[in-house]
Design a protein around this motif. Structure first.
Motif, PDB file in Angstrom:
ATOM      1  N   PHE A 178       0.841  -1.175   0.000  1.00  0.00           N
ATOM      2  CA  PHE A 178       0.000   0.000   0.000  1.00  0.00           C
ATOM      3  C   PHE A 178       0.888   1.242   0.000  1.00  0.00           C
ATOM      4  N   MET A 179       0.552   2.171  -0.854  1.00  0.00           N
ATOM      5  CA  MET A 179       1.254   3.443  -0.866  1.00  0.00           C
ATOM      6  C   MET A 179       0.738   4.308   0.280  1.00  0.00           C
ATOM      7  N   LEU A 180       1.590   5.175   0.792  1.00  0.00           N
ATOM      8  CA  LEU A 180       1.217   6.055   1.889  1.00  0.00           C
ATOM      9  C   LEU A 180       1.041   7.480   1.382  1.00  0.00           C
ATOM     10  N   ALA A 181       0.033   8.153   1.891  1.00  0.00           N
ATOM     11  CA  ALA A 181      -0.192   9.563   1.592  1.00  0.00           C
ATOM     12  C   ALA A 181      -0.649  10.250   2.871  1.00  0.00           C
ATOM     13  N   PHE A 182      -0.497  11.569   2.918  1.00  0.00           N
ATOM     14  CA  PHE A 182      -0.712  12.292   4.170  1.00  0.00           C
ATOM     15  C   PHE A 182      -1.410  13.621   3.910  1.00  0.00           C
ATOM     16  N   SER A 183      -2.238  14.001   4.873  1.00  0.00           N
ATOM     17  CA  SER A 183      -2.983  15.251   4.765  1.00  0.00           C
ATOM     18  C   SER A 183      -2.169  16.456   5.211  1.00  0.00           C
TER      19      SER A 183
END
Length: 373
Positions: A178-183
């Protein structure tokens, strides 16, 4: 493209370098496996792709506006021009995520020099353990604007300048990754602190559509947003993201204008965009006589506004059971030209939203004149 570097330092010095802007940076670099992964994170898919399958019909029947003296299809704004929430109380059990205010939120930086995606950050705060599919779709709705941060193992600046694919940080769950992304940059910092022996880490700010496209085109099972913020984190399967992208404007022109700080000419810019961008309408079949109609809103002084939506998820967010239907600029032009009492349009009533009055829709109205000629 925004960058920050992380070296082995104390917990209070996770974000070291100030933000920098590189106009020549690639918008959608290739994705490479990361040499290290955050520990103690096991993704769990909490959303059914079926909840979004079929949202937004590709074609539909011709629809008519309800009569002016008929009950409006949706709750009218309490004051002009801001829309009101639907009549049902916000605390109703089946309610989606709380509706956002009409005006965009104030831009903030949880790490100095690095802007948050405030709408996404705030919607994630509403997510708790056992969140419903509708709530998670509400988070995806707010994610479809602005930017996200992605983690890169090593120095992202150096990788970009050398033409290398970015070593994007991932989380593995068995054979799946899973790729990670952040707000926000703070959410990146919290993710780094999960690791017992973190390596040098950078954060790159990219447009949301670029991030989602990387997930869809890469060998990923999905995207985890704010992985260190449980229970305020979400996991979106790749199939869901692909469906959302298929129904989205790749540039997110209208949604970005509405979510950004308002300028004096924002309504005019939105009006110009409506002359070239496909939008969506909310179709309901509950009108008297079984008439299929498009949802509209009325102000207390009786002005009528057609409701438009930048994405099918914006229709679902209202929780009215309406069906999203694609709406091309020419269709909008025909509606406005044939209903001269229509004062304009209201876009994304679930918020942030904007009212664009008729005098700012000249570019759209010209389309109908061209057809008549």
């Amino acid at each position: 493209m925004a960058l920050f570097s992380r070296r082995k330092k104390s917990a209070d010095d996770v974000v070291a370098d100030h933000i920098e802007t590189e106009d020549s940076a690639v918008d959608a670099p290739e994705v490479a496996d990361a040499p290290s992964e955050p520990a103690e994170v096991t993704p769990t898919i909490g959303i059914s792709v079926q909840a979004f399958r079929g949202v937004g019909a590709q074609a539909g029947p011709e629809v008519e506006l309800p009569d002016a003296d008929a009950a409006p299809a949706a709750s009218a704004p309490t004051t002009a021009p801001a829309p009101a929430a639907p009549a049902a109380p916000a605390a109703e059990p089946e309610r989606k995520l709380p509706l956002a205010p009409a005006m965009p939120p104030e831009q903030t930086e949880t790490v100095a020099g690095m802007k948050d995606n405030v709408l996404l950050r705030e919607s994630l705060k509403e997510v708790e353990q056992g969140a419903t599919n509708e709530q998670l779709l509400g988070v995806l709705r707010q994610a479809l604007q602005g930017h996200m941060y992605i983690r890169v193992n090593g120095d992202a600046r150096a990788q970009i300048s050398e033409g290398k694919p970015l070593a994007v940080a991932v989380v593995r769950d068995g054979d799946r990754q899973f790729m990670l992304a952040f707000s926000s940059a703070a959410a990146v910092r919290d993710s780094v602190q999960l690791e017992k022996d973190p390596t040098a880490t950078s954060a790159v700010a990219q447009p949301v559509t670029s991030v989602l496209q990387q997930v869809v085109s890469g060998d990923f099972a999905g995207l985890i947003v704010d992985n260190a913020s449980a229970p305020h984190r979400v996991v979106f399967p790749t199939e869901l993201l692909q469906k959302a992208l298929e129904q989205a404007d790749v540039d997110m022109t209208v949604k970005s204008l509405i979510a950004a700080p308002r300028e004096q000419d924002t309504a005019a810019k939105v009006g110009e965009a409506l002359a070239t961008k496909r939008m969506w309408v909310a179709v309901n079949e509950g009108n008297p006589g079984g008439q299929v109609g498009i949802a509209e809103a009325q102000t207390p002084d009786g002005k009528r506004f057609l409701q438009l939506f930048s994405h099918p998820l914006e229709v679902l967010a209202l929780g009215r059971g309406d069906r999203p239907l694609p709406f091309e600029p020419l269709q909008l032009a025909k509606i406005l030209s044939s209903h001269i009492d229509m004062a304009g349009v209201i876009i994304d009533p679930a918020g942030p939203s904007i009212v664009v009055e008729r005098d700012a829709l000249t570019s759209v109205l010209i389309l109908a004149v061209d057809i008549d000629d």
